[in-house]
Design a protein around this motif. Sequence first.
Motif, PDB file in Angstrom:
ATOM      1  N   ALA A   1      62.479  34.516  67.227  1.00 10.21           N
ATOM      2  CA  ALA A   1      63.444  33.446  67.779  1.00 10.21           C
ATOM      3  C   ALA A   1      63.320  31.751  68.423  1.00 10.21           C
ATOM      4  O   ALA A   1      64.049  30.754  67.982  1.00 10.21           O
ATOM      5  N   LEU A   2      62.071  32.062  68.941  1.00  8.06           N
ATOM      6  CA  LEU A   2      62.205  30.691  69.910  1.00  8.06           C
ATOM      7  C   LEU A   2      61.035  30.243  68.995  1.00  8.06           C
ATOM      8  O   LEU A   2      60.549  28.896  69.782  1.00  8.06           O
ATOM      9  N   ALA A   3      60.084  30.451  68.189  1.00 10.62           N
ATOM     10  CA  ALA A   3      59.796  29.682  67.321  1.00 10.62           C
ATOM     11  C   ALA A   3      61.011  29.479  65.890  1.00 10.62           C
ATOM     12  O   ALA A   3      60.326  28.205  65.781  1.00 10.62           O
ATOM     13  N   PHE A   4      61.656  30.020  65.259  1.00 16.75           N
ATOM     14  CA  PHE A   4      61.950  29.444  64.609  1.00 16.75           C
ATOM     15  C   PHE A   4      63.600  28.445  65.058  1.00 16.75           C
ATOM     16  O   PHE A   4      63.039  28.099  63.896  1.00 16.75           O
ATOM     17  N   SER A   5      63.395  28.760  65.929  1.00 20.06           N
ATOM     18  CA  SER A   5      64.206  27.204  66.950  1.00 20.06           C
ATOM     19  C   SER A   5      64.666  26.096  66.188  1.00 20.06           C
ATOM     20  O   SER A   5      65.331  25.227  65.664  1.00 20.06           O
TER      21      SER A   5
END
Length: 478
Positions: free
Chosen positions: A210-214
């Motif tokens: 999620a940290l990357a996808f955001s």
Amino acid sequence: MSTVTQGTGKGSSRTAILFTGLALFSMFFGAGNLIFPPMLAVQAGDNFWPAILGFLTTGALLPVLAVIAIALSGSNVRDLAQRAGTIFGVIFPILAYLSIGAFYALPRTGAVSFEVAMTPVFGWEGIVPAAIFNIVFFGIALALSWNPTTITDTLGRFLTPALVLLLVIMITLAVFTLTNQNFTPTETYATNAYSSGVLEGYLTMDSIAALAFSIVIISSLRYKGVGEGKPLVRATIFAGLGAGIMLAVIYVGLGLIGRSMPGADQYESGAPLLADAALSMMGKPGQIIFALIVLLACLTTAIGLITSTAEYFSEQFAGSYRTWAVIFAVTSAIIATQGLSFVMSIAAPVIGFLYPPAIALIFVTIIEPAFRSRTRMRYGFFLPIWVAVVWSAIGTFISLDWGADALRPLVNWSPMEAEGLGWLLPTGVAFIIGALIDVIRPVPPLEIGTHRPIESADSASSEGTESAEGSEASEAKL
């Protein structure tokens, strides 16, 4: 900024949020998300509900909180990590992206697709069929990732609805045709059902992903015309919440399948359990439906992982977005061909090490706005994250039996250490100490200098992608 960004009405904005939430769900929902819940249900037995709630904590709630953290902070994962120091700011993002990329989560999508979808239906086995399949699988994923600005359309409008429809069919049939089985909880779930579910949810890797996808999601929402500032923050948060709710519902449904499948306690993993459940409910068509679910779940996740990792590495290192996308796709195909057990053996120590500092980073970022009127956190970031890093490193060394006898006394005193959650107390204490220092000795925001508004932080991400996509893609994004 072009007129497409300024002229979007409420209806178009809601549509963008809807499809972006669907796309985010499909990025999250991959191999582990599919096969972990039914096996958890079997192992938890009568303690299913506390166990599945633990799983939802790390498998659904934490990813949503990570999206919210990025949206509220206006920083990408690199900028957030740098607030805990240069060393952490460099090493953590690279390890995080590699773990969700070519070293674990990405090759896992190909390995699971072959072993769970292809082998049962077609009987394919061996290194040569696996190699051919993974070349085709990652070739398709690479093609659909070629232009990152269209990823939410590719996923949200087409692939995700098909995936959700197939999942709903399978879960609905299970609920109405199968009967609840009374399984005896395993030793772990008999005494620590909730914490065991929490640890199982770790393995989805979605909190780190999620940290990357955001930032990919924020870029896509801007490209679709969502206004800067608060509208963009709200849209990102709503897309994250929508994806999280969908994850939670599907996880519970998959758990109910495991809880209701006769003889489910004889299976060693969730994949054959689900495959046989589909076969028993619908015959050969059910087996094909399950194979399609696996393929779609893994493909959508692979697309999201290739996109996010290639964008990050093209920003940080030499090489264009497409060059890195090819590198990660080829590397993942090679690793996936070695089989699922090989992929899992590589990843376990890295996953165990990354999660505590990642969770600490998410929570400190979410809590920080409560202090912003008085100070901006420096020690409140630095201390808890480094306590989590050190504690996690000790735990990883113990799990690898590297000086375990000498290291165990350093951590065994903490509550829940036996359940793998001993880092929570010292990290929480470190946060309180750091926050008190920041309040007593406030630092003006300009002296810290790492925070940027969401549009500025994301512009950096956009610029990296644009250089990779060429002038035509750059004009589209701007």
